[in-house]
Write an enzyme that holds these catalytic residues in place. Structure first.
Site, PDB file in Angstrom:
ATOM      1  N   ASP A   1       0.866  -1.172   0.000  1.00 18.01           N
ATOM      2  CA  ASP A   1       0.000   0.000   0.000  1.00 18.01           C
ATOM      3  C   ASP A   1       0.905   1.225   0.000  1.00 18.01           C
ATOM      4  OD1 ASP A   1      -2.250   1.662   0.225  1.00 18.01           O
ATOM      5  OD2 ASP A   1      -2.159   1.617   2.419  1.00 18.01           O
TER       6      ASP A   1
ATOM      7  N   GLU B   1      -1.619  -1.574  -4.527  1.00 14.91           N
ATOM      8  CA  GLU B   1      -2.872  -0.830  -4.666  1.00 14.91           C
ATOM      9  C   GLU B   1      -2.642   0.356  -5.584  1.00 14.91           C
ATOM     10  OE1 GLU B   1      -5.889  -0.417  -1.423  1.00 14.91           O
ATOM     11  OE2 GLU B   1      -5.211   1.664  -1.540  1.00 14.91           O
TER      12      GLU B   1
ATOM     13  N   ASP C   1      -2.152   1.058   7.463  1.00 11.90           N
ATOM     14  CA  ASP C   1      -1.348   0.855   6.254  1.00 11.90           C
ATOM     15  C   ASP C   1      -0.961  -0.614   6.091  1.00 11.90           C
ATOM     16  OD1 ASP C   1      -1.060   3.704   5.384  1.00 11.90           O
ATOM     17  OD2 ASP C   1      -0.080   3.860   7.331  1.00 11.90           O
TER      18      ASP C   1
END
Length: 171
Positions: free
Chosen positions: A7, A67, A139
């Site tokens: 991420d 992502e 996160d």
């Protein structure tokens, strides 16, 4: 198969490692890379790269999933996030593993069942799907969710490929 989910972020990049065996998922490790905010941009990007390469070397994943970036209202923030995202895409490619990308909505749908899931719902489902897992930050939970999404997709694609190769996938 061992997967790493990432991420991206310039302040905090989450990472999560899972193992997949068919439709079974198991937690391996997770964490966050947080370069110092007062460092120059180039130094922050280098620190992110170096930390990711150490994580890849230590955990030896077979695949990576990242992502996709959404656009912020602030163009400067979006550009800085793009720099971090470039490093996050580059590190696994340099390590020699394939990198897949997923939208935030796809990740939420794969993990929670709705593309409008909240951070709390994602964290709860990550802990449910990966017993023994307790990510230390949103996160890290988001990175594990990306890995779970990729694990589900990779498992489905592998199943389809096996059925096609054995002739069971024909209409």
């Amino acid at each position: 198969m061992r997967l790493i989910g990432l991420d991206p972020g310039l302040r905090h990049t989450g990472w999560g490692i899972i193992e997949t065996d068919g439709n079974r998922l198991s937690f391996v490790a997770s964490g966050v890379v947080s370069p110092k905010a007062d460092w120059a941009l180039a130094d922050r990007l280098k620190a992110l790269h170096d930390a990711l390469m150490q994580i890849l070397e230590h955990h030896a994943p077979h695949d990576a999933a990242v992502e996709e970036t959404f656009l912020n209202k602030n163009p400067s923030s979006t550009l800085k996030l793009g720099h971090a995202r470039g490093v996050v895409l580059l590190a696994p490619a340099l390590y020699g593993i394939p990198v897949s990308e997923y939208s935030a909505k796809s990740v939420k749908q794969a993990v929670v069942g709705t593309g409008a899931a909240t951070k709390d719902q994602i964290g709860m489902m990550v802990r449910t799907l990966l017993p023994g897992c307790n990510p230390k930050s949103e996160d890290a939970a988001d990175a594990l969710a990306v890995a779970i999404c990729h694990g589900h997709r990779a498992g489905t694609q592998q199943h389809w490929a096996q059925n096609i190769s054995t002739g069971r996938g024909r209409a």
